[in-house]
Design an enzyme around this catalytic site. Structure first.
Site, PDB file in Angstrom:
ATOM      1  N   ASN A  30     -91.707  16.974 -65.079  1.00  8.39           N
ATOM      2  CA  ASN A  30     -93.162  16.918 -65.125  1.00  8.39           C
ATOM      3  C   ASN A  30     -93.632  18.357 -65.377  1.00  8.39           C
ATOM      4  O   ASN A  30     -92.862  19.304 -65.208  1.00  8.39           O
ATOM      5  CB  ASN A  30     -93.720  16.389 -63.801  1.00  8.39           C
ATOM      6  CG  ASN A  30     -95.216  16.176 -63.886  1.00  8.39           C
ATOM      7  OD1 ASN A  30     -95.725  15.667 -64.878  1.00  8.39           O
ATOM      8  ND2 ASN A  30     -95.944  16.600 -62.858  1.00  8.39           N
ATOM      9  N   ARG A  38     -86.336  13.351 -63.843  1.00  6.83           N
ATOM     10  CA  ARG A  38     -87.355  13.425 -64.881  1.00  6.83           C
ATOM     11  C   ARG A  38     -88.001  14.803 -64.804  1.00  6.83           C
ATOM     12  O   ARG A  38     -87.826  15.520 -63.815  1.00  6.83           O
ATOM     13  CB  ARG A  38     -88.420  12.336 -64.723  1.00  6.83           C
ATOM     14  CG  ARG A  38     -89.301  12.510 -63.493  1.00  6.83           C
ATOM     15  CD  ARG A  38     -90.287  11.345 -63.340  1.00  6.83           C
ATOM     16  NE  ARG A  38     -91.367  11.421 -64.320  1.00  6.83           N
ATOM     17  CZ  ARG A  38     -92.559  11.963 -64.086  1.00  6.83           C
ATOM     18  NH1 ARG A  38     -92.840  12.500 -62.905  1.00  6.83           N
ATOM     19  NH2 ARG A  38     -93.500  11.979 -65.004  1.00  6.83           N
TER      20      ARG A  38
HETATM   21  C1  HEM Z   1     -98.027  12.849 -59.660  1.00  5.72           C
HETATM   22  C2  HEM Z   1     -95.155  12.045 -55.875  1.00  5.72           C
HETATM   23  C3  HEM Z   1     -92.099   9.548 -58.632  1.00  5.72           C
HETATM   24  C4  HEM Z   1     -95.136   9.988 -62.306  1.00  5.72           C
HETATM   25  C5  HEM Z   1     -97.535  12.791 -58.379  1.00  5.72           C
HETATM   26  C6  HEM Z   1     -98.170  13.356 -57.223  1.00  5.72           C
HETATM   27  C7  HEM Z   1     -97.366  13.134 -56.178  1.00  5.72           C
HETATM   28  C8  HEM Z   1     -96.214  12.425 -56.652  1.00  5.72           C
HETATM   29  C9  HEM Z   1     -97.598  13.547 -54.733  1.00  5.72           C
HETATM   30  C10 HEM Z   1     -99.517  14.089 -57.184  1.00  5.72           C
HETATM   31  C11 HEM Z   1    -100.639  13.089 -57.036  1.00  5.72           C
HETATM   32  C12 HEM Z   1    -101.957  13.791 -56.690  1.00  5.72           C
HETATM   33  O1  HEM Z   1    -102.652  14.263 -57.611  1.00  5.72           O
HETATM   34  O2  HEM Z   1    -102.296  13.867 -55.494  1.00  5.72           O
HETATM   35  C13 HEM Z   1     -94.072  11.320 -56.314  1.00  5.72           C
HETATM   36  C14 HEM Z   1     -92.943  10.950 -55.487  1.00  5.72           C
HETATM   37  C15 HEM Z   1     -92.092  10.231 -56.259  1.00  5.72           C
HETATM   38  C16 HEM Z   1     -92.677  10.179 -57.579  1.00  5.72           C
HETATM   39  C17 HEM Z   1     -92.762  11.285 -54.005  1.00  5.72           C
HETATM   40  C18 HEM Z   1     -90.772   9.635 -55.895  1.00  5.72           C
HETATM   41  C19 HEM Z   1     -90.646   8.616 -55.151  1.00  5.72           C
HETATM   42  C20 HEM Z   1     -92.665   9.438 -59.872  1.00  5.72           C
HETATM   43  C21 HEM Z   1     -92.041   8.756 -60.978  1.00  5.72           C
HETATM   44  C22 HEM Z   1     -92.881   8.869 -62.017  1.00  5.72           C
HETATM   45  C23 HEM Z   1     -94.047   9.634 -61.563  1.00  5.72           C
HETATM   46  C24 HEM Z   1     -90.691   8.083 -60.975  1.00  5.72           C
HETATM   47  C25 HEM Z   1     -92.584   8.305 -63.371  1.00  5.72           C
HETATM   48  C26 HEM Z   1     -93.326   8.226 -64.359  1.00  5.72           C
HETATM   49  C27 HEM Z   1     -96.142  10.839 -61.928  1.00  5.72           C
HETATM   50  C28 HEM Z   1     -97.151  11.363 -62.825  1.00  5.72           C
HETATM   51  C29 HEM Z   1     -97.959  12.211 -62.075  1.00  5.72           C
HETATM   52  C30 HEM Z   1     -97.462  12.173 -60.711  1.00  5.72           C
HETATM   53  C31 HEM Z   1     -97.278  11.053 -64.314  1.00  5.72           C
HETATM   54  C32 HEM Z   1     -99.102  13.086 -62.598  1.00  5.72           C
HETATM   55  C33 HEM Z   1     -98.509  14.467 -62.817  1.00  5.72           C
HETATM   56  C34 HEM Z   1     -99.275  15.446 -63.687  1.00  5.72           C
HETATM   57  O3  HEM Z   1     -99.984  15.075 -64.618  1.00  5.72           O
HETATM   58  O4  HEM Z   1     -99.083  16.671 -63.466  1.00  5.72           O
HETATM   59  N1  HEM Z   1     -96.352  12.214 -58.011  1.00  5.72           N
HETATM   60  N2  HEM Z   1     -93.870  10.842 -57.562  1.00  5.72           N
HETATM   61  N3  HEM Z   1     -93.872   9.957 -60.250  1.00  5.72           N
HETATM   62  N4  HEM Z   1     -96.356  11.353 -60.673  1.00  5.72           N
HETATM   63 FE1  HEM Z   1     -95.138  11.035 -59.110  1.00  5.72          FE
END
Ligand code: HEM
Length: 343
Positions: free
Chosen positions: A225, A223
């Site tokens: 981001n 995906r």
């Molecule tokens: C943000 C890790 C998978 C959606 C984040 C953050 C981390 C993270 C560390 C930052 C949170 C913070 O502010 O401290 C991971 C890891 C994943 C994973 C290790 C895999 C296992 C996913 C998946 C989605 C997702 C599959 C699907 C929708 C999001 C979204 C954000 C986010 C929407 C906010 C990002 C932004 O607005 O810039 N993720 N994530 N994540 N993650 Fe994940």
């Protein structure tokens, strides 16, 4: 194709540049004129020739310089790379996945020769040659995860799967968008996502976790981001916020085109064979607004997305204060024409 590697910096004098080729293959993340969180996941089984999706681990012109930057971060702060004791097997899985993928996908740059457990790894761009015994840590200069992630662009979260959840029990994280491995280590999928606004209420994380838990070996997913970063900084960590946070106040109408970058992450998900863990590589691509608007449909669309993105998201992504400046700059590149889907 032979890659011409840039000699550039992501700090101090910021000599980072994108070639015309890098601009053309930039992963512009918006398929419509507005943006909201969703479970935007698809299979990661290659892509058009030359695109960032073509290979399992994209290597580009920034490779050598990014690896130098990672080494600097790790020198200053060893906690950017951590592995809980039960994750060593997953580290070997990851080392194997990357070495096999890179040697198959870029045979002119990387070679892997295997004779039973006696392995010989050659990384030509970084000038590394290493003979070691697979699964014997004492034969490598670092643990397996650290060894291979010091040679691979992007951050890596290594996840253990248990109790129908994923746990961030290891990782190398030096190019992150304002989150901390040291803070998140040992947390599960819902815990580390807790700071994200709106998405949990929309059911995004529940559905995303269900998808991830079912990923099978050999069937990786991906995906995109995105966020915004002032200056071409890789290390926008909370640990170093005192260094980069203040740089957000230096934007002016005159310099916004050069200094404001769109930061896009290609996030991939691979099941690991022996540990049944999962690796989550997060590969960061940076492009200045000035370079981005050379593709007119991108300039038009980014203007509309940034102008209309909900306040909660602009705040979380850290550009709410600079939004008016950015929108004003981009508006000059939006003639109001419709943009077609799938830009
Ligand atoms: C943000 C890790 C998978 C959606 C984040 C953050 C981390 C993270 C560390 C930052 C949170 C913070 O502010 O401290 C991971 C890891 C994943 C994973 C290790 C895999 C296992 C996913 C998946 C989605 C997702 C599959 C699907 C929708 C999001 C979204 C954000 C986010 C929407 C906010 C990002 C932004 O607005 O810039 N993720 N994530 N994540 N993650 Fe994940």
């Amino acid at each position: 194709m032979t890659i011409q590697f840039n000699d550039e910096t992501f700090r101090d004098d910021y000599t980072f540049t994108n070639s015309e080729r890098a601009i053309k293959r930039f992963p512009f993340p918006f398929h419509e004129d507005s943006y909201m969180y969703s479970v935007n996941m698809e299979q990661h089984q290659g892509g058009p020739e030359g695109s960032i999706y073509e290979k399992r681990f994209d290597v580009d012109e920034h490779y050598i310089s990014e690896m130098k930057d990672r080494a600097l971060v790790l020198d200053e702060d060893p906690l950017r790379c951590q592995s809980l004791p039960h994750m060593t097997l997953a580290g070997w899985d990851l080392l194997e996945l990357i070495m096999v993928s890179k040697s198959e996908d870029y045979p002119d740059l990387f070679e892997l020769h295997r004779d039973g457990n006696n392995w010989h790894w050659i990384n030509k761009p970084l000038g590394i040659e290493q003979k070691f015994v697979f699964m014997d840590e004492s034969t490598l200069p670092y643990g397996p995860m650290e060894y291979i992630t010091r040679q691979t662009q992007g951050d890596f979260a290594l996840l253990d799967q248990r109790d129908e959840n994923l746990w961030m029990d290891a990782g190398t994280v030096t190019t992150q968008a304002d989150w901390s491995l040291d803070f998140d280590i040992g947390m599960n999928f819902f815990e580390w996502h807790a700071p994200v606004p709106l998405a949990a209420e929309m059911g995004v994380f529940k559905r995303a976790l269900k998808f991830l838990l079912n990923i099978q070996q050999g069937m990786p997913a991906r995906r995109l981001n995105w966020t915004m970063t002032v200056n071409p900084l890789l290390d926008t960590s909370p640990e170093n916020y005192h260094k980069w946070g203040v740089q957000k106040t230096t934007l002016t109408p005159e310099n916004v085109g050069q200094k404001q970058y769109l930061r896009v992450e290609l996030q991939t998900f691979f099941r690991l064979p022996r540990s049944n863990g999962m690796v989550f590589p997060i590969r960061c691509y940076l492009i200045s607004l000035e370079d981005l608007v050379t593709i007119p449909k991108w300039g038009r669309r980014l203007h509309r997305v940034i102008r209309d993105v909900p306040e909660e998201l602009a705040t979380y992504k850290g550009f709410i204060d600079n939004r008016p400046l950015i929108v004003d700059y981009l508006s000059k590149f939006d003639d109001g024409a419709p943009t077609s889907d799938g830009v």
